[in-house]
Design an enzyme around this catalytic site. Structure first.
Site, PDB file in Angstrom:
ATOM      1  N   ASP A 108      -0.032  -7.662   1.818  1.00 37.00           N
ATOM      2  CA  ASP A 108       0.505  -6.270   1.794  1.00 37.00           C
ATOM      3  C   ASP A 108       1.913  -6.227   1.924  1.00 37.00           C
ATOM      4  O   ASP A 108       2.590  -5.936   2.977  1.00 37.00           O
ATOM      5  CB  ASP A 108      -0.236  -5.413   2.890  1.00 37.00           C
ATOM      6  CG  ASP A 108      -0.041  -3.833   2.783  1.00 37.00           C
ATOM      7  OD1 ASP A 108       0.673  -3.767   1.939  1.00 37.00           O
ATOM      8  OD2 ASP A 108      -0.059  -3.221   3.719  1.00 37.00           O
ATOM      9  N   HIS A 130       1.017  -1.178   0.075  1.00 36.49           N
ATOM     10  CA  HIS A 130      -0.093  -0.105   0.075  1.00 36.49           C
ATOM     11  C   HIS A 130       0.875   1.265   0.095  1.00 36.49           C
ATOM     12  O   HIS A 130       0.365   2.566  -0.157  1.00 36.49           O
ATOM     13  CB  HIS A 130      -0.897   0.043   1.111  1.00 36.49           C
ATOM     14  CG  HIS A 130      -0.269   0.327   2.360  1.00 36.49           C
ATOM     15  ND1 HIS A 130       0.076  -0.661   3.362  1.00 36.49           N
ATOM     16  CD2 HIS A 130      -0.222   1.398   3.089  1.00 36.49           C
ATOM     17  CE1 HIS A 130       0.588   0.215   4.466  1.00 36.49           C
ATOM     18  NE2 HIS A 130       0.395   1.397   4.306  1.00 36.49           N
ATOM     19  N   SER A 148       4.295   2.990   7.865  1.00 38.25           N
ATOM     20  CA  SER A 148       3.839   1.858   7.144  1.00 38.25           C
ATOM     21  C   SER A 148       5.188   1.375   6.255  1.00 38.25           C
ATOM     22  O   SER A 148       5.743   2.116   5.691  1.00 38.25           O
ATOM     23  CB  SER A 148       2.811   2.330   6.071  1.00 38.25           C
ATOM     24  OG  SER A 148       1.602   2.612   6.658  1.00 38.25           O
TER      25      SER A 148
END
Length: 389
Positions: free
Chosen positions: A242, A180, A339
């Site tokens: 992910d 992502h 992230s």
């Protein structure tokens, strides 16, 4: 003047190898000597002996190398302490064999080599522990801690550059991050991913220093290829699979402040148990600021997977076994900007291994809501089949 990075490493060398010889006195006369391999040399400061200094400056100094360095000490040298028997021919014997090898230069790091990009390193060639073994200002990392950490840089439609997601160097050509961070909403909300930054510590400074220790300038690399896991769907709110790889446009020259993390290969992996403490690191949101300038670390417990799955099901999010739940404590969590960064632990041979990739959570630091991480061990076949020389 010698670089402070060398001073830092030599401080470790001094403590572990030459502490028993601190009573040696500085002597002006230059004396002849014989090294542990019975080669002729001159007794001088290790700072003036490129061949032995290069051994000390390696990212990992083995017990055998330490013994060789210790046995190379001499007591009739000149220059700055410590004194060592430096081979006259400026060549140093490999401490494990009888062959001679040409010594590296003082400033040379380990070169990224073509043809080796498909190899994942194993200890001691990855996951080195911090030389200084300190944590500054609570959760700030040490200057040489987690040297595989990467920052991803994006450019928006107006040409503005912004650092957002994180990642980790896994060999001299590839970065491991979250899918992502590569495709999906990030392209609209932040911009197009263009650059990877390595060797960073404090994003507000050109050169990072703590006391008299300073790291080397940061390294920036373009991205040759963005490889998102084929089963990742940016529209899927469950955010399964992910994980992504970034192939850099040229190999990275490794040095004391840029080293790859170890990955859980079949030969080195072990089970992750509920309650075990893992470490997450990044430059994301803190309790006092949107982003931290200084690289942070946080120790978090592994959460029971079944309990975590039931918790997220109340938000219509379905977790799978390839997702790992960690944390769930008030104000202790990875957050915005973290992230893609690594979730780590010290394991085989005391090296740092990356066990997870920061994926998502229910906001940040909410009591009872763990962070969700992509479990790296479940994707090792894909990683090894994907990376190329």
């Amino acid at each position: 003047m010698m670089k402070s990075t060398t001073r830092q490493v030599l401080g470790i060398f001094w403590t572990t190898c030459l502490l028993p010889f601190t009573v040696l006195q500085l002597v002006r006369a230059q004396g002849s000597c014989t090294n542990p391999r019975q080669n002729s040399g001159l007794c001088m400061s290790i700072y003036d002996c490129p061949s032995l200094l290069a051994v000390v400056q390696q990212s990992y100094v083995s017990a055998q190398d330490r013994m060789f360095l210790r046995d190379s000490q001499c007591n009739n040298g000149y220059g700055r302490l410590p004194h060592v028997c430096c081979p006259i021919e400026r060549r140093v014997l490999d401490t494990t064999t009888a062959r001679t090898v040409t010594s590296p230069t003082r400033s040379g790091g380990q070169q990224g080599q073509q043809g080796q990009g498909n190899l994942l390193p194993s200890p001691p060639k990855c996951g080195p522990h911090s030389f200084s073994n300190k944590v500054y200002n609570g959760n700030d990392t040490a200057l040489d801690e987690f040297t595989w950490m990467a920052l991803l840089e994006y450019v928006d439609r107006r040409g503005r550059r912004e650092l957002s997601c994180g990642g980790s160097l896994i060999n001299n050509r590839y970065i491991l991050t979250a899918a992502h961070c590569v495709i999906g909403d990030v392209e609209k909300e932040v911009g197009s991913l263009t650059t990877v930054r390595l060797g960073e510590y404090d994003t507000s400074k050109e050169i990072d220093c703590i006391d008299d220790d300073c790291n080397q300038p940061i390294v920036e690399r373009g991205i040759e290829q963005k490889i998102v896991h084929p089963q990742y769907d940016p529209a899927d709110r469950n955010r399964v699979h992910d994980i992504a790889l970034l192939r850099l446009d040229q190999p990275v020259v490794l040095n004391e402040y840029i080293q790859p993390v170890c990955l859980p290969l079949v030969s080195t992996r072990r089970a992750i148990n509920t309650g075990e403490i893992l470490v997450v690191s990044g430059w994301g949101r803190t309790t006092t600021a949107r982003k931290s300038n200084i690289k942070q670390r946080l120790d978090l417990p592994v959460n029971d997977h079944d309990s975590c799955t039931r918790k997220f099901a109340t938000r219509q999010i379905n977790l799978i076994n390839s997702q790992l739940c960690v944390g769930g404590e008030f104000y202790r969590d990875s957050c915005d900007g973290d992230s893609g960064g690594p979730l780590m632990r010290r394991a085989y041979d005391q090296a740092w291994f990356q066990e997870g990739v920061v994926s998502f959570g229910n906001r940040c630091g909410l009591e009872g809501w763990p962070g969700v991480y992509t479990r790296v061990s479940d994707y090792m076949d894909w990683i090894q089949n994907t990376i190329q020389p």
